[in-house]
Design a protein around this motif. Structure first.
Motif, short mmCIF file in Angstrom:
data_model
loop_
_atom_site.label_atom_id
_atom_site.label_comp_id
_atom_site.label_asym_id
_atom_site.label_seq_id
_atom_site.Cartn_x
_atom_site.Cartn_y
_atom_site.Cartn_z
N ALA A 1 28.32 50.23 15.37
CA ALA A 1 28.32 51.57 14.76
C ALA A 1 27.32 51.65 13.62
O ALA A 1 26.77 52.72 13.33
CB ALA A 1 29.73 51.90 14.25
N GLY A 2 27.05 50.51 12.98
CA GLY A 2 26.05 50.46 11.92
C GLY A 2 24.66 50.15 12.42
O GLY A 2 23.76 49.89 11.62
N GLY A 3 24.49 50.12 13.75
CA GLY A 3 23.17 49.88 14.32
C GLY A 3 22.74 48.44 14.29
O GLY A 3 21.53 48.15 14.40
N GLN A 4 23.68 47.51 14.20
CA GLN A 4 23.35 46.09 14.13
C GLN A 4 23.99 45.32 15.28
O GLN A 4 24.96 45.77 15.89
CB GLN A 4 23.81 45.50 12.79
CG GLN A 4 23.19 46.16 11.57
CD GLN A 4 21.70 45.91 11.48
OE1 GLN A 4 21.23 44.80 11.68
NE2 GLN A 4 20.95 46.96 11.17
N ARG A 5 23.45 44.16 15.52
CA ARG A 5 23.94 43.28 16.57
C ARG A 5 24.79 42.18 15.95
O ARG A 5 24.42 41.56 14.96
CB ARG A 5 22.75 42.67 17.32
CG ARG A 5 23.09 41.54 18.26
CD ARG A 5 21.79 40.92 18.80
NE ARG A 5 22.04 39.74 19.62
CZ ARG A 5 21.08 38.96 20.08
NH1 ARG A 5 19.82 39.24 19.81
NH2 ARG A 5 21.38 37.90 20.81
N LEU A 6 25.95 41.91 16.59
CA LEU A 6 26.84 40.85 16.13
C LEU A 6 27.37 40.12 17.36
O LEU A 6 28.14 40.67 18.15
CB LEU A 6 27.99 41.43 15.31
CG LEU A 6 28.97 40.41 14.70
CD1 LEU A 6 28.27 39.52 13.67
CD2 LEU A 6 30.16 41.12 14.05
N ASP A 7 26.93 38.87 17.53
CA ASP A 7 27.40 38.05 18.64
C ASP A 7 27.13 36.59 18.29
O ASP A 7 26.78 36.27 17.14
CB ASP A 7 26.71 38.45 19.95
CG ASP A 7 25.19 38.47 19.85
OD1 ASP A 7 24.63 37.70 19.04
OD2 ASP A 7 24.55 39.27 20.56
N VAL B 1 16.10 44.53 16.71
CA VAL B 1 16.42 43.23 17.30
C VAL B 1 15.16 42.46 17.68
O VAL B 1 15.20 41.23 17.83
CB VAL B 1 17.32 43.42 18.55
CG1 VAL B 1 18.68 43.92 18.14
CG2 VAL B 1 16.68 44.36 19.56
N GLU B 2 14.03 43.17 17.84
CA GLU B 2 12.77 42.48 18.12
C GLU B 2 12.04 42.06 16.85
O GLU B 2 10.95 41.50 16.90
CB GLU B 2 11.84 43.38 18.94
CG GLU B 2 12.23 43.54 20.39
CD GLU B 2 13.31 44.60 20.57
OE1 GLU B 2 13.43 45.45 19.65
OE2 GLU B 2 14.02 44.57 21.57
N GLY B 3 12.64 42.36 15.68
CA GLY B 3 12.03 42.00 14.41
C GLY B 3 10.95 42.95 13.95
O GLY B 3 10.18 42.63 13.04
#
Length: 375
Positions: free
Chosen positions: A100-106, A228-230
């Motif tokens: 929801a915050g536009g970030q990736r978490l895994d 996510v691609e930096g």
């Protein structure tokens, strides 16, 4: 319910959720339907079982350690008896909030720092980096601001310090608001910016849009993290440079975190009076060491930091949190000399309003154009 809303393509607003509830054949009264709508919206759009805590008046922080939940209502952490449904549910909640915050978490990116759509600040850590289980730290964003009069009434600013703070803003002093995390730096800064004359333009540069001064002409620039691609990052330092081309009357940096300190000091040394910034520090007298550490990240020598800061900054307003009360504890004057940058404490105030006046206050007050007599 989530699958049904996704299939329909409707936004998860209250009418859409109510329609979805009726479509499954549930027969509910008005109060029960309203409770179900709140629960579904919290699960789909909000923080699930934590949403009620985030919306609770007075709550500033909600912390999750595995299955345990803690809240801060201003008087320290308190344990809350709340069932989050086990480790898998907590992890799923953290992943959904990060998305929801536009970030990736895994597993490949087990730590995230994000801003939720409602302004709540999220920090999450997944196992095995987080040993006790998934960690969640949620800092509540309250959209309403406080005036300086409000802070005086709440005890955050002693009445004897109010005219000093008003005078510093009126005389366009360059201010650094310092303090530890959660001491109210942003709240005080917004209140001070609300005192700026209405015909001046304020440009605020922040990592996340938190400053909400009551002022008719505020321009906000918000940093952007890389994808996510930096790629696509826009940092605070570059935004400070852009702000100088926007005809600002006052340049404000939400928080000095690193190399951006070089740009801010440079800006305040080029005729942009009345600027402000916040900084994490343990005391007003510790500000020089913090500035040197941040300046080193920008490739500045301690001597260069001292020279720039002594010329750019006029005063440090330091906040503390004592027995749950966030309050202005010190006001220091910035100067430079043979020993480098110095912040001398000229006024100190305890949580009960007792005032301590430094020996240098009369001279500093005259330098700032203020009345040296304080009650």
């Amino acid at each position: 319910m989530r699958d049904r809303l996704a299939a329909s393509g409707d936004d998860a607003d209250a009418p859409a959720v109510a329609r979805a509830v009726r479509e499954v054949g549930a027969v509910l009264g008005h109060d029960e339907l309203r409770a179900v709508v709140r629960a579904v919206r919290a699960e789909v759009l909000g923080a699930g079982p934590l949403q009620a805590l985030l919306e609770s008046p007075g709550v500033t922080d909600v912390l999750v350690e595995g299955g345990r939940v803690w809240v801060d209502r201003g008087a320290g952490l308190q344990r809350v008896d709340l069932d989050l449904g086990g480790p898998a549910r907590v992890r799923a909640l953290a992943v959904r909030l990060a998305a929801a915050g536009g970030q990736r978490l895994d597993d490949a990116a087990p730590v995230v720092d994000a801003r939720l759509p409602d302004g709540t600040r999220l920090h999450a850590v997944l196992p095995p980096v987080a040993e006790p289980g998934t960690l969640l730290s949620l800092r509540v964003h309250r959209p309403q601001g406080f005036s300086l009069e409000d802070l005086v009434r709440r005890g955050s600013v002693a009445p004897v310090l109010e005219p000093v703070l008003r005078g510093l803003v009126a005389r366009r002093a360059n201010l650094l608001v310092s303090g530890a995390t959660g001491t109210g730096k942003t709240t005080l800064l917004a209140a001070l910016l609300s005192l700026v004359p209405a015909d001046e333009r304020i440009v605020c540069i922040e990592e996340a849009a938190e400053l909400r001064p009551d002022h008719p002409h505020v321009v906000r620039l918000v940093a952007r993290r890389p994808n996510v691609e930096g790629a696509g990052e826009i940092d605070l330092a570059s935004l400070v440079r852009h702000a100088l081309r926007m005809r600002p009357d006052r340049v404000v940096l939400g928080e000095c975190r690193g190399a951006d300190v070089r740009e801010v000091l440079s800006a305040l040394n080029t005729g942009h009076d009345g600027g402000c910034a916040t900084l994490h520090a343990n005391a007003a007298t510790d500000v020089p060491a913090r500035l040197e550490a941040l300046g080193a990240l920008a490739g500045m020598t301690p001597r260069a930091v001292a020279a720039q800061a002594a010329s750019a900054l006029d005063a440090v307003v330091h906040l503390r949190r004592t027995r749950g009360l966030r309050h202005v504890a010190e006001i220091g004057a910035v100067s430079g000399g043979s020993d480098g940058l110095v912040v001398e404490r000229v006024l100190a105030c305890g949580p009960d309003g007792e005032l301590e006046v430094g020996a240098a206050w009369p001279e500093v007050a005259r330098r700032w154009g203020l009345d040296p007599v304080v009650a």
